[in-house]
Structures are given as C-alpha cells and as structure tokens.
Scaffold this motif. Structure first.
Motif, short mmCIF file in Angstrom:
data_model
loop_
_atom_site.label_atom_id
_atom_site.label_comp_id
_atom_site.label_asym_id
_atom_site.label_seq_id
_atom_site.Cartn_x
_atom_site.Cartn_y
_atom_site.Cartn_z
N GLN A 103 -7.72 -6.66 -0.88
CA GLN A 103 -7.42 -7.99 -0.34
C GLN A 103 -8.65 -8.88 -0.29
O GLN A 103 -8.58 -10.08 -0.55
CB GLN A 103 -6.78 -7.84 1.04
CG GLN A 103 -5.38 -7.23 0.96
CD GLN A 103 -4.85 -6.84 2.33
OE1 GLN A 103 -5.29 -5.85 2.90
NE2 GLN A 103 -3.92 -7.61 2.86
N VAL B 93 -10.09 8.70 1.74
CA VAL B 93 -10.82 7.55 2.29
C VAL B 93 -12.10 8.05 2.96
O VAL B 93 -12.14 9.14 3.50
CB VAL B 93 -9.92 6.80 3.29
CG1 VAL B 93 -10.66 5.65 3.95
CG2 VAL B 93 -8.66 6.29 2.58
N LYS C 293 -2.82 4.57 -3.38
CA LYS C 293 -4.05 5.22 -2.89
C LYS C 293 -3.94 6.73 -3.02
O LYS C 293 -3.31 7.40 -2.20
CB LYS C 293 -4.29 4.82 -1.42
CG LYS C 293 -5.67 5.22 -0.91
CD LYS C 293 -6.75 4.45 -1.61
CE LYS C 293 -8.13 4.89 -1.19
NZ LYS C 293 -9.18 4.31 -2.06
N ASP D 7 -11.27 0.23 -6.32
CA ASP D 7 -10.01 -0.50 -6.14
C ASP D 7 -10.26 -2.00 -6.28
O ASP D 7 -9.47 -2.71 -6.93
CB ASP D 7 -9.42 -0.22 -4.76
CG ASP D 7 -9.01 1.22 -4.57
OD1 ASP D 7 -8.83 1.94 -5.56
OD2 ASP D 7 -8.88 1.63 -3.39
N LEU E 199 -5.64 4.21 5.13
CA LEU E 199 -6.22 2.91 4.79
C LEU E 199 -5.29 1.83 5.30
O LEU E 199 -4.30 1.49 4.67
CB LEU E 199 -6.40 2.80 3.27
CG LEU E 199 -7.13 1.58 2.75
CD1 LEU E 199 -8.60 1.62 3.15
CD2 LEU E 199 -7.01 1.50 1.23
N GLY F 293 -12.90 2.36 -2.45
CA GLY F 293 -12.67 0.96 -2.12
C GLY F 293 -13.28 0.02 -3.14
O GLY F 293 -12.66 -0.96 -3.56
N ASP G 92 -8.14 -6.20 5.75
CA ASP G 92 -9.58 -5.99 5.68
C ASP G 92 -9.96 -4.94 4.64
O ASP G 92 -11.08 -4.48 4.61
CB ASP G 92 -10.13 -5.58 7.04
CG ASP G 92 -11.65 -5.64 7.09
OD1 ASP G 92 -12.20 -6.58 6.48
OD2 ASP G 92 -12.27 -4.77 7.70
N ASN G 93 -9.01 -4.53 3.78
CA ASN G 93 -9.41 -3.59 2.74
C ASN G 93 -9.96 -4.36 1.55
O ASN G 93 -9.77 -5.57 1.41
CB ASN G 93 -8.25 -2.66 2.36
CG ASN G 93 -7.18 -3.37 1.58
OD1 ASN G 93 -7.37 -3.74 0.44
ND2 ASN G 93 -6.03 -3.57 2.23
N LEU G 94 -10.63 -3.64 0.65
CA LEU G 94 -11.39 -4.30 -0.40
C LEU G 94 -10.51 -4.93 -1.47
O LEU G 94 -10.95 -5.87 -2.15
CB LEU G 94 -12.37 -3.31 -1.02
CG LEU G 94 -13.64 -3.08 -0.20
CD1 LEU G 94 -14.45 -1.92 -0.75
CD2 LEU G 94 -14.49 -4.34 -0.17
N ALA H 132 -3.30 -1.36 6.06
CA ALA H 132 -3.05 -2.61 5.33
C ALA H 132 -3.14 -3.77 6.30
O ALA H 132 -2.16 -4.45 6.59
CB ALA H 132 -1.68 -2.55 4.67
N LEU I 176 0.84 -1.19 0.00
CA LEU I 176 0.00 0.00 0.00
C LEU I 176 0.88 1.24 0.00
O LEU I 176 1.73 1.41 0.88
CB LEU I 176 -0.90 -0.01 1.24
CG LEU I 176 -1.89 1.13 1.43
CD1 LEU I 176 -2.87 1.19 0.28
CD2 LEU I 176 -2.64 0.95 2.75
#
Length: 296
Positions: free
Chosen positions: A70, A97, A93, A107, A61, A104, A66-68, A63, A53
C-alpha cells in the motif's frame, strides 16, 4: 496493463554490518540473491482503490494501510501527480513475516512494477528504483529480484559476480525476529564488522565454489538474533549437522536461515528430513539466483 508479479524471497549470502553513524544508521555490505519461492502481487481494475490480502501468512501482516504494498501504491500516485484509474492490489503472502527474507520490500517492488505498467509506462527504471529505495533499505535491491552487492545503507548497488543457480533450503522456526530489536541487541554487543567488500571472483562456476566462499564470510547480526530468538540457533545447528549442507547461514536479521546444497536432489532430501524432524518449522526447498520470471 494488469496482471501478476512475483515477489521473490531475498537471501543474504553474507551480511557485514558496521557501527552506527551520527544519524543512527548502520553501514553494511551484503551479497543479496533471490529464491524461486516468494509472494505474488496482482493488479486488476476496480471502482475504487482497494487492497486484498490472502495467503499462508496473511494474518501475520495486518491489512491496515501500513504495509509496503500500500505504501508503494501511495508513492507511485504521488510520483505520477495525475489522476489514475483505480485498481485493486492483491497480495498473496506465502513468506513468513519478520523473517529476514525482504518479503515486504520484494512485495513493494512487485507492486511498483505492476503500477508502472498500468499508470506510468514511460517512467524510467532509475525513477522506479528511487521510489523503491524510498520505501526501505532493501527496497532498491529487491525491486528487480536480481543478485546484487549492496553497500551503504543498502542503497549503493553494484553488480554481483556471475553465479550458478544454487540449490538451497530455507528454514524458519516460525518465530519473529524484528529488525529493530536485533539491531538494538547488536549495538549492545558492540561486535561491529568491517564493511569493506570482501575479495570476490568475477564468476563462480559451481555451487561448491560459492559455498566455500560463503563459509569464509559471516552474518554479523547472527549472535544478536540468536539472543533474541534462540530458535534461530536450533535451525543453524540442525542445518549444519546434515550431510547435504555445504554451508548454512542466517539471512538478514533472521529468523530464516538457508543451506546451500550440491544438487536439487540433496536439497530435497535435506528439506524432507527437516520436515520430518521439525514439522513445526517452515521449510522450503528452492533455488537461489534470480531474477525469476513473473507468473503468466
């Protein structure tokens, strides 16, 4: 097999939201378009699955798995149900956010497009869209980055009218506008809207025509978002007070707002004026429409 994909900012030209149903979900109707500014997702071979990231808003955001992006990789792995060569996914990014720009979801869409090319080139567009929809309400609409009318919870998509490329300015006061909190305040206010699609021509010839139409519509979440983040009201007042602005609205659940302008020159003048006036705001001149090409 490997490369980069553009994840454009999503902008709601209007957003009408109804009362929650029995399951707590709000029906909506929105015309979504996409900007030629956004994030970048890249894919490269790796010895083990990994994620990186970077970018202006990387620290906002976490890492943490739990980000979209991943979550999109996990969904694709579960869908192909066979071992696949490990890859490194990297997200640059550049969008704020919790900004109402669908960052998200966009992405995730970019990641899914890259992963399909690498792991499952025979997967159908319909199956890929189902995976995108499983990741959130904006997922299906943001997969392709093309203008679309969204209804239901955001999963019922139909073609947008023909639109010109629209010069615009995006402004975010660098405050978060969490979707859950905005909807909670929206429910408390009880100012629910009609989600029947508004009368819409088959095609718009000019940005002035689009602006005139948008001026008759609304973002039903605006009042709730302004109560949570009053800075949104400051942005809207600033945009609506400038001569270059044809129409200004909030996007999504905020905090980003947009102004449509008659030309690139006027959009540039508006952006430069706002940057001088409020250097603490995130301001980007852009064009709205889509889809925009992936980087080479």
């Amino acid at each position: 097999m490997f490369g980069q994909a553009f994840a454009p900012a999503k902008v709601n030209l209007f957003l009408h939201v109804g009362p929650p149903g029995a399951e707590g979900y709000h029906p909506l109707c929105s015309l979504m378009v996409f900007a030629d500014v956004g994030d970048r997702v890249s894919l490269a071979p790796a010895e083990a699955m990994d994620f990186a990231l970077t970018g202006t808003f990387a620290r906002d955001l976490a890492a943490d798995g739990d980000n979209l992006v991943q979550r999109a990789a996990l969904a694709m792995l579960q869908a192909v149900r066979a071992p696949r060569s490990p890859v490194m996914l990297a997200l640059d990014k550049q969008l704020p956010v919790a900004a109402g720009l669908g960052g998200g979801s966009s992405d995730a869409g970019a990641a899914l497009r890259l992963l399909r090319a690498a792991w499952a080139p025979d997967m159908s567009d319909a199956r890929l869209q189902d995976l995108a929809a499983s990741l959130g309400a904006d997922g299906a609409a943001c997969l392709w980055g093309a203008p679309v009318l969204a209804e239901g919870r955001g999963e019922r998509l139909s073609p947008a009218p023909d639109l010109p490329v629209m010069p615009a300015v995006l402004v975010n006061p660098r405050v978060a506008s969490p979707t859950g909190a905005v909807y909670g305040r929206f429910d408390a206010l009880g100012a629910f809207g009609d989600v029947t699609p508004p009368p819409t021509p088959e095609a718009f010839e000019t940005v002035e025509e689009v602006a005139g139409w948008v001026s008759l519509l609304r973002n039903d979440l605006e009042a709730a978002a302004v109560q949570i983040a009053p800075e949104i009201g400051d942005v809207l007042n600033a945009l609506r007070g400038e001569p270059e602005t044809l129409v200004a609205q909030m996007s999504g659940s905020g905090a980003t707002c947009f102004a449509l302008c008659a030309s690139d020159i006027e959009a540039e003048q508006l952006a430069e004026g706002l940057e001088r006036l409020r250097p603490d705001w995130w301001v980007r001149r852009c064009r709205l429409g889509g889809p925009w090409p992936d980087p080479a």
